[in-house]
Write a protein that holds these residues in place. Structure first.
Motif, PDB file in Angstrom:
ATOM      1  N   HIS A  89      67.936  30.462   9.895  1.00  0.00           N
ATOM      2  CA  HIS A  89      68.726  31.607   9.451  1.00  0.00           C
ATOM      3  C   HIS A  89      68.776  32.634  10.587  1.00  0.00           C
ATOM      4  N   ARG A  90      69.970  33.216  10.794  1.00  0.00           N
ATOM      5  CA  ARG A  90      70.129  34.320  11.749  1.00  0.00           C
ATOM      6  C   ARG A  90      70.148  35.613  10.943  1.00  0.00           C
ATOM      7  N   ARG A  91      69.434  36.633  11.460  1.00  0.00           N
ATOM      8  CA  ARG A  91      69.483  37.949  10.817  1.00  0.00           C
ATOM      9  C   ARG A  91      69.394  39.032  11.881  1.00  0.00           C
ATOM     10  N   HIS A  92      69.821  40.214  11.535  1.00  0.00           N
ATOM     11  CA  HIS A  92      69.709  41.339  12.467  1.00  0.00           C
ATOM     12  C   HIS A  92      68.255  41.783  12.534  1.00  0.00           C
ATOM     13  N   ARG A  97      69.883  46.653  15.488  1.00  0.00           N
ATOM     14  CA  ARG A  97      70.923  45.869  14.818  1.00  0.00           C
ATOM     15  C   ARG A  97      71.719  45.021  15.807  1.00  0.00           C
ATOM     16  N   THR A 105      64.569  28.793   7.391  1.00  0.00           N
ATOM     17  CA  THR A 105      64.895  28.927   5.972  1.00  0.00           C
ATOM     18  C   THR A 105      63.798  28.219   5.179  1.00  0.00           C
TER      19      THR A 105
END
Length: 163
Positions: A89-92, A97, A105
């Protein structure tokens, strides 16, 4: 106290290097078989990426590429495939940001656990075939080898390891 000659040291290093190369062929074969049992969706380099995320926690692309010893663009292509497969999973980042952080995941965590469990069972069968007296120094030698290579031990990582 006598010092070993450089020739002896070099011969010892060569003999040990040959032994490690031979053992690594076996370990790669065990790894490939354990990954193949997970289905066609995962390659050995992709599994290594999952393990790095599992043992080191969420990472930025550049840091992940550094741990894998690949270029950031190569890591990015690998991540794209693993995101599409639902394993990463990619997230900020919570810090900035502008930064993207990669993490496993639940399916990625489960995949690492399953593949590792298969590999662990197969390695245990091999170790059990070794004479007991030959096994005695193996733990310390392999731990020192992994440490010298910068590999965190099983049990390290964000919540206790993956093995």
């Amino acid at each position: 106290m006598t010092r070993p000659s450089p020739v002896t040291d070099a011969a010892d290093v060569d003999a040990l290097t040959d032994a490690v190369l031979t053992a690594s062929r076996l370990l790669v074969a065990v790894s490939v078989r354990s990954i193949a049992a997970a289905g066609d969706r995962l390659t050995l380099p992709q599994f290594r990426l999952l393990v790095v995320l599992r043992t080191r926690g969420p990472l930025k692309h550049a840091t992940l590429a550094e741990h894998l010893g690949v270029t950031p663009s190569t890591a990015s292509r690998m991540v794209d495939r693993l995101v599409a497969a639902g394993l990463v999973h990619r997230r900020h980042s919570t810090v900035s940001r502008r930064e993207i952080v990669l993490e496993l995941t639940e399916d990625g965590e489960r995949t690492v656990r399953q593949v590792t469990a298969r590999r662990r069972r197969e390695i245990a069968k091999i170790v059990a075939k070794m004479p007991e007296q030959r096994r005695r120094g193996l733990v310390e030698a392999l731990a020192a080898f992994a440490e010298a290579g910068g590999e965190p031990p099983v049990g390290a990582g964000p919540d206790g390891g993956w093995g």
